[in-house]
Scaffold this motif. Structure first.
Motif, PDB file in Angstrom:
ATOM      1  N   GLU A 184     -35.646  -3.158  22.323  1.00 17.87           N
ATOM      2  CA  GLU A 184     -34.979  -1.947  22.720  1.00 17.87           C
ATOM      3  C   GLU A 184     -35.432  -2.005  24.361  1.00 17.87           C
ATOM      4  N   PRO A 185     -34.548  -1.193  25.077  1.00 14.39           N
ATOM      5  CA  PRO A 185     -34.891  -0.872  26.469  1.00 14.39           C
ATOM      6  C   PRO A 185     -36.028   0.402  26.729  1.00 14.39           C
ATOM      7  N   CYS A 186     -36.157   0.479  27.823  1.00 16.85           N
ATOM      8  CA  CYS A 186     -37.111   1.670  28.298  1.00 16.85           C
ATOM      9  C   CYS A 186     -38.426   1.765  27.513  1.00 16.85           C
ATOM     10  N   LYS A 187     -39.026   0.704  27.441  1.00 16.80           N
ATOM     11  CA  LYS A 187     -40.653   0.796  26.819  1.00 16.80           C
ATOM     12  C   LYS A 187     -41.500   0.765  28.341  1.00 16.80           C
ATOM     13  N   THR A 188     -41.791   1.953  28.478  1.00 18.49           N
ATOM     14  CA  THR A 188     -42.696   2.055  29.716  1.00 18.49           C
ATOM     15  C   THR A 188     -43.729   2.792  29.431  1.00 18.49           C
ATOM     16  N   GLY A 189     -44.993   2.589  30.402  1.00 18.27           N
ATOM     17  CA  GLY A 189     -46.057   3.393  30.272  1.00 18.27           C
ATOM     18  C   GLY A 189     -46.105   5.167  30.461  1.00 18.27           C
ATOM     19  N   TYR A 190     -45.154   5.422  30.720  1.00 21.32           N
ATOM     20  CA  TYR A 190     -45.095   6.829  31.197  1.00 21.32           C
ATOM     21  C   TYR A 190     -45.657   7.914  29.927  1.00 21.32           C
ATOM     22  N   PRO A 191     -46.228   8.781  30.342  1.00 22.77           N
ATOM     23  CA  PRO A 191     -46.363   9.271  31.924  1.00 22.77           C
ATOM     24  C   PRO A 191     -47.620   8.864  32.514  1.00 22.77           C
ATOM     25  N   TRP A 192     -48.506   8.147  32.028  1.00 22.73           N
ATOM     26  CA  TRP A 192     -49.746   7.801  32.443  1.00 22.73           C
ATOM     27  C   TRP A 192     -49.889   6.505  33.085  1.00 22.73           C
ATOM     28  N   THR A 193     -50.453   6.530  34.297  1.00 23.56           N
ATOM     29  CA  THR A 193     -50.950   5.540  35.069  1.00 23.56           C
ATOM     30  C   THR A 193     -52.342   5.668  35.589  1.00 23.56           C
ATOM     31  N   PHE A 194     -52.949   4.610  35.922  1.00 22.07           N
ATOM     32  CA  PHE A 194     -54.195   4.838  36.578  1.00 22.07           C
ATOM     33  C   PHE A 194     -54.425   5.560  37.864  1.00 22.07           C
ATOM     34  N   GLN A 195     -53.123   5.420  38.596  1.00 17.80           N
ATOM     35  CA  GLN A 195     -52.955   6.112  39.834  1.00 17.80           C
ATOM     36  C   GLN A 195     -52.535   7.643  39.616  1.00 17.80           C
ATOM     37  N   GLY A 196     -52.065   8.140  38.515  1.00 17.56           N
ATOM     38  CA  GLY A 196     -51.546   9.337  38.023  1.00 17.56           C
ATOM     39  C   GLY A 196     -50.112   9.264  37.813  1.00 17.56           C
ATOM     40  N   ALA A 197     -49.554  10.071  37.647  1.00 17.03           N
ATOM     41  CA  ALA A 197     -47.819  10.466  37.338  1.00 17.03           C
ATOM     42  C   ALA A 197     -47.251   9.883  38.555  1.00 17.03           C
ATOM     43  N   GLN A 198     -45.982   9.427  38.353  1.00 16.64           N
ATOM     44  CA  GLN A 198     -45.318   8.827  39.509  1.00 16.64           C
ATOM     45  C   GLN A 198     -44.315   9.855  39.673  1.00 16.64           C
ATOM     46  N   PRO A 199     -44.624  10.649  41.143  1.00 11.30           N
ATOM     47  CA  PRO A 199     -43.487  11.705  41.025  1.00 11.30           C
ATOM     48  C   PRO A 199     -41.958  11.097  41.395  1.00 11.30           C
ATOM     49  N   GLY A 200     -40.877  11.946  40.929  1.00  7.96           N
ATOM     50  CA  GLY A 200     -39.582  11.600  41.089  1.00  7.96           C
ATOM     51  C   GLY A 200     -39.274  10.488  40.371  1.00  7.96           C
ATOM     52  N   LYS A 201     -39.976   9.950  39.298  1.00  6.30           N
ATOM     53  CA  LYS A 201     -39.420   8.671  38.513  1.00  6.30           C
ATOM     54  C   LYS A 201     -39.321   9.338  36.937  1.00  6.30           C
ATOM     55  N   THR A 202     -38.255   8.881  36.350  1.00  5.81           N
ATOM     56  CA  THR A 202     -37.877   9.146  35.021  1.00  5.81           C
ATOM     57  C   THR A 202     -38.579   8.219  33.946  1.00  5.81           C
ATOM     58  N   ARG A 203     -38.763   8.492  32.890  1.00  9.86           N
ATOM     59  CA  ARG A 203     -39.168   7.600  31.979  1.00  9.86           C
ATOM     60  C   ARG A 203     -38.848   6.161  32.090  1.00  9.86           C
ATOM     61  N   CYS A 204     -37.605   5.795  32.334  1.00 10.95           N
ATOM     62  CA  CYS A 204     -37.226   4.323  32.095  1.00 10.95           C
ATOM     63  C   CYS A 204     -37.350   3.827  33.590  1.00 10.95           C
ATOM     64  N   GLU A 205     -37.949   4.572  34.526  1.00 11.64           N
ATOM     65  CA  GLU A 205     -38.291   3.952  35.864  1.00 11.64           C
ATOM     66  C   GLU A 205     -39.626   3.796  36.094  1.00 11.64           C
ATOM     67  N   TYR A 206     -40.548   4.020  35.181  1.00 15.37           N
ATOM     68  CA  TYR A 206     -41.925   3.544  34.989  1.00 15.37           C
ATOM     69  C   TYR A 206     -41.742   1.947  34.722  1.00 15.37           C
ATOM     70  N   GLY A 207     -43.062   1.461  34.844  1.00 22.64           N
ATOM     71  CA  GLY A 207     -43.372   0.154  34.424  1.00 22.64           C
ATOM     72  C   GLY A 207     -43.093  -0.399  33.118  1.00 22.64           C
ATOM     73  N   ASP A 208     -42.429  -1.359  32.854  1.00 22.57           N
ATOM     74  CA  ASP A 208     -41.946  -2.020  31.491  1.00 22.57           C
ATOM     75  C   ASP A 208     -43.473  -2.412  30.817  1.00 22.57           C
ATOM     76  N   VAL A 209     -43.768  -2.388  29.788  1.00 21.52           N
ATOM     77  CA  VAL A 209     -44.904  -2.519  29.131  1.00 21.52           C
ATOM     78  C   VAL A 209     -44.825  -3.921  28.477  1.00 21.52           C
ATOM     79  N   ARG A 210     -43.746  -4.570  28.240  1.00 18.50           N
ATOM     80  CA  ARG A 210     -43.718  -5.607  27.481  1.00 18.50           C
ATOM     81  C   ARG A 210     -44.227  -6.937  27.779  1.00 18.50           C
ATOM     82  N   GLN A 211     -44.661  -7.104  28.944  1.00 20.23           N
ATOM     83  CA  GLN A 211     -45.290  -8.291  29.159  1.00 20.23           C
ATOM     84  C   GLN A 211     -47.002  -8.132  28.879  1.00 20.23           C
ATOM     85  N   GLU A 212     -47.123  -7.058  28.465  1.00 22.91           N
ATOM     86  CA  GLU A 212     -48.658  -6.869  27.995  1.00 22.91           C
ATOM     87  C   GLU A 212     -48.840  -6.313  26.787  1.00 22.91           C
ATOM     88  N   ASN A 213     -49.426  -7.051  25.820  1.00 21.00           N
ATOM     89  CA  ASN A 213     -49.747  -6.587  24.571  1.00 21.00           C
ATOM     90  C   ASN A 213     -51.185  -6.940  24.168  1.00 21.00           C
TER      91      ASN A 213
END
Length: 459
Positions: free
Chosen positions: A198-227
């Motif tokens: 399924e699309p839109c599997k991202t790390g939203y809303p948590w990143t190590f640098q904090g939230a990414q302002p102005g970005k929606t859930r699906c605009e966050y980085g895709d997590v599927r390369q990391e398991n």
């Protein structure tokens, strides 16, 4: 489940059978499934009785300091993220709810299952149904099935109360499907690296640098390369539960995990061949490894706001994660100790153990590893070794004098947050192990767990 761990008279006699010695690297034949020389078994769970974890009701996590799952400023709604992210973080966090289960099981409730799942549309129920249930192997043997069908959830097993001052804790892995390659490919069973497509599997809303302002859930980085999966890891607080992935990086004392990453920044990671003592690149492996890591208490990472630098002990040598290793310093960041062969399970199995003794921690992994076959690998690190401490090793204030305390400033798009004391004098950190996935915004899959055991030293 309050009070001290007690030694049951009925099991004292089993501790006299010989076990693998503390060898750095390849050890000898494995011991009896229960007996460990010098140790007394005080608690065990073989999963012969049906688990009822999944029948427990979901509870809405209220967040904040009054939440039963509150820990510190690195919480899912922690002050660090609010300060460095500004209004963007609270707006994004308000777009979802987190539902949880906390269920004791095992004899006298000595183990606890912590289950969490995100409710992204806020319809009052979690978007997936992660859990812990009874499963049967092909021969009929009962095991625990840890199921996480969606990345925006977490499932882990922990002790109900903190571990004793000296202990050995172990578990047996009978199956795993949390990513990595199968038959040389990340694509199998309609998934990629263990994730459904399924699309839109991202790390939203948590990143190590904090939230990414102005970005929606699906605009966050895709997590599927990391398991990944935590086989046996010790944290520094009493009640671990799934949280955002940045938070846990600040809380690990000893790590045995798998990080099955095909991301760009993972291409320079190394893998140890325990048979030859040579290091090869992660792309030449199967991405089914075990990382045996001793987090450094004297070096806090500066590039991702939280967490400590790593120190690796392997059959290929000992290395610090802030440098390079392998031929001509070709590899960096992560050094995997050995690679599992998932296709051999459940007929074959792997055992993972952590010991805390009088002077330090020992990690142990046993099973049919790639290249070397059946072997037991053990690595010991003193609480403070060559001036290098294990992060938050002290269970009591008297075990530590404050010498590694630091100030660290966390930076994000909206500001900074300063942690004045990372490890002050007078602090104390209980040991609590985790098995499973503690991340609310990463990892997806399933695993079969068996034979969780706790030992204390024989008097």
């Amino acid at each position: 489940m309050n009070g001290r761990w007690k030694v049951p008279v009925a099991v004292v006699a089993v501790a006299a059978v010989s076990a693998s010695p503390a060898v750095q690297g390849v050890a000898v034949a494995q011991s009896s499934p229960v007996a460990r020389e010098g140790w007394v078994l005080v608690a065990q769970e073989g999963f012969s009785r049906p688990l009822t974890v999944d029948e427990a009701p979901w509870r809405l996590d209220p967040q904040g300091p009054d939440s039963p799952w509150h820990v510190d400023q690195f919480d899912d709604d922690g002050e660090v993220w609010k300060k460095i992210s500004g209004p963007a973080f609270e707006e994004q966090l308000a777009s979802l709810n987190v539902f949880r289960k906390r269920v004791e099981f095992g004899k006298r409730g000595w183990l606890t299952a912590e289950i969490a799942a995100v409710d992204k549309d806020k319809d009052g129920r979690p978007d997936s149904q992660p859990g812990l249930s009874t499963a049967r192997l092909p021969g009929g043997e009962k095991v625990a099935q840890l199921s996480e069908p969606s990345w925006d959830a977490g499932v882990l097993i922990r002790p109900t109360r903190p571990l004793p001052p000296r202990y050995r804790v172990e578990m047996t892995l009978r199956g795993i499907d949390f990513g990595g390659k199968r038959d040389g490919s990340f694509e199998y069973d309609g998934k990629y690296n263990g994730y459904t497509q399924e699309p839109c599997k991202t790390g939203y809303p948590w990143t190590f640098q904090g939230a990414q302002p102005g970005k929606t859930r699906c605009e966050y980085g895709d997590v599927r390369q990391e398991n990944g999966f935590y086989y046996m890891t010790v944290l520094d607080y009493a009640t671990p539960a799934p949280h955002s992935n940045p938070g846990i990086h600040y809380r690990r004392k000893v790590i045995m995990d798998g990080y099955f990453s095909n991301a760009r920044w993972s291409q320079n990671n190394g893998v140890c061949n325990p048979k030859t003592g040579e290091i090869y690149g992660a792309p030449d492996g199967t991405f089914n490894g075990v990382n045996a890591i001793f987090p450094r208490g004297d070096k806090i990472t500066r590039n991702n706001n939280v967490g400590t630098e790593y120190y690796y002990k392997t059959a290929c040598g000992n290395y610090s994660g802030d440098g390079t290793f392998g031929p001509d310093g070709k590899y960096r960041d992560l050094l995997t100790s050995a690679e599992l062969q998932p296709e051999l399970m459940p007929q074959e199995s792997y055992r993972f153990a952590v010991e805390r003794g009088a002077t330090g921690y020992t990690v142990e992994m046993s099973g049919p590893f790639r290249h070397i076959g059946q072997a037991t690998l053990r690595y010991h690190h003193a609480f403070v070794e060559d001036g290098r401490p294990i992060w938050h090793y002290n269970q009591t204030p008297g075990e530590y004098d404050g010498r590694f305390d630091q100030q660290i400033t966390h930076k994000g798009p909206a500001g900074t947050y300063t942690t004045e004391h990372t490890w002050p004098a007078g602090s104390a950190y209980p040991d609590s192990f985790i098995i499973g996935d503690p991340h609310l915004n990463y990892y997806e899959g399933s695993a079969k767990i068996d034979d969780i055991r706790l030992y204390v030293p024989k008097k």
